[in-house]
Design a protein around this motif. Structure first.
Motif, mmCIF file in Angstrom:
data_model
loop_
_atom_site.group_PDB
_atom_site.id
_atom_site.type_symbol
_atom_site.label_atom_id
_atom_site.label_comp_id
_atom_site.label_asym_id
_atom_site.label_seq_id
_atom_site.Cartn_x
_atom_site.Cartn_y
_atom_site.Cartn_z
ATOM 1 N N VAL A 45 2.427 6.261 -3.208
ATOM 2 C CA VAL A 45 3.846 6.884 -3.837
ATOM 3 C C VAL A 45 2.789 7.061 -5.290
ATOM 4 O O VAL A 45 3.007 8.377 -5.339
ATOM 5 N N ASN A 46 2.531 6.407 -5.614
ATOM 6 C CA ASN A 46 1.507 6.769 -7.192
ATOM 7 C C ASN A 46 0.584 7.903 -7.247
ATOM 8 O O ASN A 46 0.172 8.844 -7.547
ATOM 9 N N ASN A 67 8.395 11.005 -5.168
ATOM 10 C CA ASN A 67 9.642 10.099 -6.128
ATOM 11 C C ASN A 67 11.288 9.663 -4.687
ATOM 12 O O ASN A 67 11.817 9.242 -5.523
ATOM 13 N N LEU A 68 10.726 10.188 -3.885
ATOM 14 C CA LEU A 68 11.233 9.930 -2.433
ATOM 15 C C LEU A 68 10.504 9.407 -1.202
ATOM 16 O O LEU A 68 9.197 9.721 -0.823
ATOM 17 N N ILE A 69 10.606 8.207 -0.646
ATOM 18 C CA ILE A 69 9.877 7.533 0.625
ATOM 19 C C ILE A 69 10.701 7.568 1.748
ATOM 20 O O ILE A 69 12.490 7.205 2.134
ATOM 21 N N VAL A 70 10.916 8.025 2.980
ATOM 22 C CA VAL A 70 11.660 8.704 3.942
ATOM 23 C C VAL A 70 11.229 8.006 5.160
ATOM 24 O O VAL A 70 10.270 8.238 5.388
ATOM 25 N N PRO A 98 9.000 0.333 -6.183
ATOM 26 C CA PRO A 98 9.143 0.802 -8.100
ATOM 27 C C PRO A 98 11.079 0.880 -7.660
ATOM 28 O O PRO A 98 10.977 2.308 -6.958
ATOM 29 N N GLU A 99 11.579 1.032 -8.513
ATOM 30 C CA GLU A 99 12.850 1.118 -8.666
ATOM 31 C C GLU A 99 13.154 2.635 -9.082
ATOM 32 O O GLU A 99 14.217 3.472 -8.861
ATOM 33 N N VAL A 100 12.125 3.174 -9.584
ATOM 34 C CA VAL A 100 12.232 4.883 -10.260
ATOM 35 C C VAL A 100 12.060 5.242 -8.832
ATOM 36 O O VAL A 100 12.418 7.022 -8.736
ATOM 37 N N ILE A 101 11.853 4.528 -7.521
ATOM 38 C CA ILE A 101 11.688 5.490 -6.227
ATOM 39 C C ILE A 101 12.677 5.021 -5.448
ATOM 40 O O ILE A 101 13.338 4.316 -5.099
ATOM 41 N N GLY A 102 12.635 6.058 -4.897
ATOM 42 C CA GLY A 102 13.888 6.258 -3.748
ATOM 43 C C GLY A 102 13.673 6.179 -2.461
ATOM 44 O O GLY A 102 12.449 6.536 -2.157
ATOM 45 N N THR A 103 14.628 5.923 -1.709
ATOM 46 C CA THR A 103 14.188 5.126 0.084
ATOM 47 C C THR A 103 15.203 5.301 0.316
ATOM 48 O O THR A 103 16.574 5.483 -0.028
ATOM 49 N N GLN A 157 1.109 -1.287 0.229
ATOM 50 C CA GLN A 157 -0.121 -0.025 -0.513
ATOM 51 C C GLN A 157 0.480 1.547 0.486
ATOM 52 O O GLN A 157 0.312 1.963 -1.148
ATOM 53 N N VAL A 158 2.181 1.459 0.591
ATOM 54 C CA VAL A 158 2.812 2.798 0.358
ATOM 55 C C VAL A 158 3.536 2.444 0.081
ATOM 56 O O VAL A 158 3.290 3.620 -0.931
#
Length: 157
Positions: A23-24, A29-32, A53-58, A17-18
Motif C-alpha cells: 500500500v505504501n 488509499n483503498l484496498i479492494v 492503517p486506518e487511513v486506508i479504506g477496505t 506485506q499487502v
C-alpha cells in the motif's frame, strides 16, 4: 476508468506485506478484495482490517460485484485490487475490468501443484488462467515485495 494501481494474487489476501508494504509503495488509499468467500465472511474481513492503517479504506466484494461496480470508483480512489487466485483475476478481466498488470505474490503449495518460485506453486488450471490473461494483454510478474526484482511467470507455463 477506475484507478487500479496494481492487482495482486495472494492466497492470504490482506496481511502485513499487502496492508502496509505494498500500500505504501503504491500510494494506494483503498484496498479492494475481490473474492466470493471473503465477501460473505465478516470475521475474515475484520481480521484483515486489523493489519491495514486506518487511513486506508477496505472493501470486500464478490467477483461479480467487483465487475459490476469498479467502473463507478471515484477519481480520487487509488485502488490496490487483491484476489486469491488467477481464476478470480481471469473472471474480472473477462467481465470487463481493465487490468493491465498482475503481481503474483503468494500461491501456496498443495497436492497437485508444482512449486515454480519460492512463494508460488501452480497446477494446470492456474497455468491455463495465466495463459489466457497473457493472451488478453495482461502483464504478469512474480514478486513478493516491492524491492524484489520481478520474475516473468511465462517461463513456467
Amino acid at each position: 476508468m477506475p484507478n487500479i494501481l496494481l492487482t495482486r494474487i495472494d492466497n492470504r489476501l490482506i496481511h502485513g506485506q499487502v496492508g502496509v508494504t505494498w500500500v505504501n509503495h503504491l500510494g494506494a488509499n483503498l484496498i479492494v478484495v475481490a473474492n466470493d468467500e471473503v465477501a460473505e465472511d465478516e470475521v475474515q474481513q475484520d481480521l484483515m482490517d486489523m493489519v491495514v492503517p486506518e487511513v486506508i479504506g477496505t472493501r470486500y466484494f464478490t467477483i461479480q460485484r467487483t465487475v459490476d461496480i469498479i467502473s463507478n470508483a471515484a477519481e480520487d480512489q487509488l485502488i490496490f485490487l487483491v484476489c486469491r487466485t488467477p481464476q478470480d483475476v481471469l473472471r474480472l478481466v473477462e467481465g470487463g475490468v481493465p487490468l493491465k498488470k498482475v503481481n503474483i505474490g503468494n500461491m501456496h503449495f498443495s497436492e497437485g501443484k508444482q512449486q515454480v518460485a519460492s512463494t508460488v506453486s501452480l497446477d494446470e488450471s492456474d497455468k491455463e488462467a495465466f495463459r489466457k490473461l497473457h493472451k488478453l494483454g495482461v502483464e504478469l510478474e512474480i514478486r513478493r515485495v516491492p524491492d524484489e526484482k520481478p520474475e516473468d511467470i511465462l517461463k513456467f507455463l
